[in-house]
Design an enzyme around this catalytic site. Structure first.
Site, PDB file in Angstrom:
ATOM      1  N   PRO A  55       0.773  -1.231   0.000  1.00 28.30           N
ATOM      2  CA  PRO A  55       0.000   0.000   0.000  1.00 28.30           C
ATOM      3  C   PRO A  55       0.800   1.275   0.000  1.00 28.30           C
ATOM      4  O   PRO A  55       1.730   1.438   0.766  1.00 28.30           O
ATOM      5  CB  PRO A  55      -0.685  -0.076   1.360  1.00 28.30           C
ATOM      6  CG  PRO A  55       0.318  -0.750   2.235  1.00 28.30           C
ATOM      7  CD  PRO A  55       1.247  -1.512   1.354  1.00 28.30           C
ATOM      8  N   GLU A  56       0.418   2.175  -0.846  1.00 29.78           N
ATOM      9  CA  GLU A  56       0.704   3.591  -0.623  1.00 29.78           C
ATOM     10  C   GLU A  56      -0.607   4.297  -0.933  1.00 29.78           C
ATOM     11  O   GLU A  56      -1.622   3.642  -1.138  1.00 29.78           O
ATOM     12  CB  GLU A  56       1.872   4.075  -1.485  1.00 29.78           C
ATOM     13  CG  GLU A  56       3.160   4.162  -0.662  1.00 29.78           C
ATOM     14  CD  GLU A  56       4.270   4.925  -1.340  1.00 29.78           C
ATOM     15  OE1 GLU A  56       4.046   6.107  -1.694  1.00 29.78           O
ATOM     16  OE2 GLU A  56       5.354   4.362  -1.507  1.00 29.78           O
ATOM     17  N   LYS A 114      -3.314   7.007   4.382  1.00 30.59           N
ATOM     18  CA  LYS A 114      -3.244   5.589   4.012  1.00 30.59           C
ATOM     19  C   LYS A 114      -4.176   4.747   4.877  1.00 30.59           C
ATOM     20  O   LYS A 114      -4.082   3.519   4.891  1.00 30.59           O
ATOM     21  CB  LYS A 114      -1.806   5.075   4.149  1.00 30.59           C
ATOM     22  CG  LYS A 114      -0.822   5.779   3.233  1.00 30.59           C
ATOM     23  CD  LYS A 114       0.616   5.476   3.625  1.00 30.59           C
ATOM     24  CE  LYS A 114       1.556   6.540   3.090  1.00 30.59           C
ATOM     25  NZ  LYS A 114       2.879   6.502   3.770  1.00 30.59           N
ATOM     26  N   ARG A 149      16.017   4.510   4.975  1.00 30.98           N
ATOM     27  CA  ARG A 149      15.166   4.046   3.889  1.00 30.98           C
ATOM     28  C   ARG A 149      15.768   4.474   2.558  1.00 30.98           C
ATOM     29  O   ARG A 149      16.428   5.518   2.466  1.00 30.98           O
ATOM     30  CB  ARG A 149      13.760   4.628   4.033  1.00 30.98           C
ATOM     31  CG  ARG A 149      13.263   4.534   5.467  1.00 30.98           C
ATOM     32  CD  ARG A 149      11.791   4.732   5.560  1.00 30.98           C
ATOM     33  NE  ARG A 149      11.095   3.695   4.851  1.00 30.98           N
ATOM     34  CZ  ARG A 149       9.786   3.704   4.644  1.00 30.98           C
ATOM     35  NH1 ARG A 149       9.074   4.704   5.099  1.00 30.98           N
ATOM     36  NH2 ARG A 149       9.202   2.734   4.000  1.00 30.98           N
TER      37      ARG A 149
END
Length: 285
Positions: free
Chosen positions: A2-3, A59, A272
DNA sequence: CACCATGTTCCTTG
DNA sequence: CCAAGGAACATGGT
């Protein structure tokens, strides 16, 4: 998987399936995903209730329900890194990482999550911490600039801060910065007015395009859309050429920039990956 | 065994 | 209280 765009597409899908479905029972197989809500409370609240509709905020998935007594209820969902939600025939064997199963009669609503970072809970406090929706009129260049003004953090890291703008994740942060021609390393407060405006527009464009793309391809039964590749599956064997062009920098380390042919760089920010073109994306204006 | 993965929250430090 | 940085959460793929 998911984004922001993936959640939006999933919400639209669930909105065609869930309204008017009645909840016969709840099976919590992984307590952790309920957060502060106890399994007993979830069961007591939802059993006998009915789905009214599904909305999205950042989200998060917002499930509007009516309790058995007819009271409005809000159930909050989040897919974390690996969550999926879908309907499945009742007699289908449960997936290994089914976290919550809601019995709807002929079918079950499955919340599956390999890493169990996702949530399905009655605790809605996370909603209070969110900034503006990227596609809402409230997300103006002025408000964006205000959020960036006092921060020395790199702009890429700032884009992941859900209080600045709610819904941008690691993939689309890189994509938006590429579109805007801004280095991910630029301290937030160093963006000039023109760059802030460009970045705002790039965020909106990248997200809108992804949703439009996701709406034109069929979803799999489980809402993951692997063939159409709206969702990110790393080096999934089915990733289409279309998908390759859809994301222009993310996961394209060492491959040529689609604009200038320079190799795409991969760096680490806040533990990240960030992908960018060091030639097209500048530190000044 | 090592490192990496679409996200959020919590804890520490200044 | 705020900002920033880092660890934790948990599992699987390469």
């Amino acid at each position: 998987m998911p984004e922001w765009p993936e959640v939006e597409v999933l919400v639209r899908q669930l909105n065609r399936l869930l309204p008017d479905r009645k909840i016969k029972g709840i099976h919590v197989r992984r307590r952790r995903v309920l957060g502060k809500t106890s399994p007993r409370k979830l069961d007591a609240s939802l059993r006998g209730g009915t789905f009214v509709g599904v909305r999205r905020r950042a989200k998060f998935l917002l499930f509007d329900l009516l309790s058995r007594a007819g009271e409005p209820l809000l159930l909050l969902g989040h897919l974390g890194m690996t969550g999926r939600m879908y309907l499945s025939p009742r007699d289908t064997p449960l997936p290994k990482h089914a976290a919550v199963v809601i019995d709807l009669g002929r079918e079950s609503f499955i919340f599956e999550d390999t890493r169990y970072f996702g949530k399905l809970t009655l605790d809605i406090t996370p909603l209070g911490r969110l900034g503006p929706e990227p596609l809402d009129d409230l997300f103006t260049a002025r408000c964006f600039a205000e959020q960036l003004r006092n921060s020395s953090q790199a702009i890429k890291i700032k884009l992941l801060d859900q209080t600045v703008v709610a819904g941008v994740g690691n993939i689309y942060a890189s994509e938006a910065l590429f579109r805007a021609g801004i280095s991910p390393l630029l301290p937030a407060r160093r963006l000039n007015g023109e760059q802030v405006s460009r970045l705002r527009n790039a965020i909106r464009k990248v997200l809108r395009e992804a949703v439009q793309f996701g709406s034109t391809v069929p979803l799999s039964y489980d809402g993951t859309n692997r063939e159409g590749a709206l969702f990110y599956f790393g080096s999934a064997p089915n990733a289409s050429d279309f998908y390759e062009e859809r994301l222009r920098v993310y996961d394209r380390e060492a491959r040529p920039c689609l604009r200038c042919r320079n190799p795409i760089q991969r760096i680490f920010q806040a533990a990240r990956s960030t992908y960018y073109c060091a030639r097209c994306q500048t530190l000044n204006s």
